[in-house]
Write an enzyme that holds these catalytic residues in place. Structure first.
Site, PDB file in Angstrom:
ATOM      1  N   HIS A  95       0.848  -1.199   0.000  1.00  0.00           N
ATOM      2  CA  HIS A  95       0.000   0.000   0.000  1.00  0.00           C
ATOM      3  C   HIS A  95       0.883   1.248   0.000  1.00  0.00           C
ATOM      4  O   HIS A  95       1.927   1.275   0.651  1.00  0.00           O
ATOM      5  CB  HIS A  95      -0.924  -0.006   1.223  1.00  0.00           C
ATOM      6  CG  HIS A  95      -2.016   1.004   1.100  1.00  0.00           C
ATOM      7  ND1 HIS A  95      -1.795   2.344   1.336  1.00  0.00           N
ATOM      8  CD2 HIS A  95      -3.307   0.891   0.722  1.00  0.00           C
ATOM      9  CE1 HIS A  95      -2.927   3.004   1.119  1.00  0.00           C
ATOM     10  NE2 HIS A  95      -3.860   2.149   0.747  1.00  0.00           N
ATOM     11  N   GLU A 164      -3.854   1.909  -7.410  1.00  0.00           N
ATOM     12  CA  GLU A 164      -4.295   3.017  -6.567  1.00  0.00           C
ATOM     13  C   GLU A 164      -3.384   4.223  -6.789  1.00  0.00           C
ATOM     14  O   GLU A 164      -2.298   4.300  -6.196  1.00  0.00           O
ATOM     15  CB  GLU A 164      -4.210   2.628  -5.086  1.00  0.00           C
ATOM     16  CG  GLU A 164      -5.083   1.469  -4.693  1.00  0.00           C
ATOM     17  CD  GLU A 164      -5.407   1.505  -3.199  1.00  0.00           C
ATOM     18  OE1 GLU A 164      -6.596   1.587  -2.873  1.00  0.00           O
ATOM     19  OE2 GLU A 164      -4.486   1.489  -2.375  1.00  0.00           O
TER      20      GLU A 164
HETATM   21  P1  PGA Z   1      -9.749   5.703   0.145  1.00  0.00           P
HETATM   22  O1  PGA Z   1      -8.570   4.652   0.386  1.00  0.00           O
HETATM   23  O2  PGA Z   1     -10.897   4.910  -0.476  1.00  0.00           O
HETATM   24  O3  PGA Z   1     -10.094   6.218   1.488  1.00  0.00           O
HETATM   25  O4  PGA Z   1      -9.248   6.721  -0.797  1.00  0.00           O
HETATM   26  C1  PGA Z   1      -8.269   3.636  -0.505  1.00  0.00           C
HETATM   27  C2  PGA Z   1      -7.033   2.909  -0.071  1.00  0.00           C
HETATM   28  O5  PGA Z   1      -6.088   3.558   0.429  1.00  0.00           O
HETATM   29  O6  PGA Z   1      -6.954   1.677  -0.185  1.00  0.00           O
END
Ligand code: PGA
Length: 240
Positions: A95, A164
């Site tokens: 992440h 992401e």
């Molecule tokens: P968010 O986070 O939906 O709050 O933007 C997503 C993530 O970090 O996995």
């Protein structure tokens, strides 16, 4: 479609009280055969959540693990074997919040290997920063993160990739539809057979736009996943 709830460092035992809503929703949802809901709470909640979700078809995962799958004198850490032992079936690795704190692609690779050895499925997070996006090096960055992260790993069936963009996490911003489609396509073309999810500010409003991007295999949802009603709303809308 995968809907993965990433609770990050939020939640206490009380937070489990509203999960019955999601369990009930899943039971009555007509398209539930094509639906996988995976909750990744903080480690402290993995065991109680697994108990609560027993026989529900909802799955529990973790948010990170140490790279050693054996025990060791490492104060404060938890390994993949220990996570598996308390009920986790999946683990998020790489992440951006952890990459920012110093996790390298090499470390991420070791973590993935240890998780697979412990028979956890892996959600590998990748994504470019705003600076990298502006420099137009997104594809190079993603390729590098996947290549190094999955170095010498053959088992594709137990790995999901979550794209992401760092600039979209927790900001309310999402990529333009055509850009997101293109990026997901790029990942799928280069790394065939992996399921690819999108994560970053997914919410009940923008899901109407995101669901039109037809090469996505699901979503990794942070903030909005802590609220059962919002989470259900996102799932419902994405099938409408
Ligand atoms: P968010 O986070 O939906 O709050 O933007 C997503 C993530 O970090 O996995």
């Amino acid at each position: 479609m995968y809907f993965i709830a990433n609770w990050k460092m939020f939640g206490t035992l009380n937070s489990l009280n509203s999960l019955h809503k999601v369990v009930k929703f899943f039971k009555t949802f007509k398209k539930n055969k094509a639906l996988k809901i995976i909750y990744c709470p903080p480690n402290t909640l993995i065991r109680p959540m697994s108990k609560k979700l027993k026989n529900s078809h909802l799955i529990v995962g973790a948010q990170n693990c140490h790279q050693n799958e054996t025990f060791g004198a490492l104060t404060g850490y938890v390994n993949s074997y220990m996570l598996k032992n308390v009920g986790a079936k999946y683990v998020i690795i790489g992440h951006s919040e952890n990459r920012r704190a110093g996790e390298t692609n090499k470390l991420i690779n070791l973590k993935i290997k240890s998780a697979l050895k412990s028979r956890l499925k892996v959600i590998l997070c990748i994504g470019e920063t705003l600076q990298e996006k502006r420099k137009k090096v997104t594809k190079q960055i993603l390729k590098k993160q996947i290549r190094l992260g999955l170095n010498k790993i053959k088992n594709r069936s137990d790995i999901l990739i979550a794209y992401e963009p760092v600039w979209s996490i927790g900001t309310g911003l999402i990529p333009k539809s055509n850009e997101l489609y293109e990026t997901i396509n790029f990942i799928k073309k280069n790394y065939k057979k992996y399921k690819v999810l999108y994560g970053g500010s997914v919410n009940p409003k923008n899901i109407n736009q995101l669901k039109l991007i037809n090469n996505l295999d699901g979503y990794l949802i942070g903030g909005a996943s802590q609220n059962s009603n919002k989470f259900i709303d996102i799932i419902k809308k994405s099938y409408n």
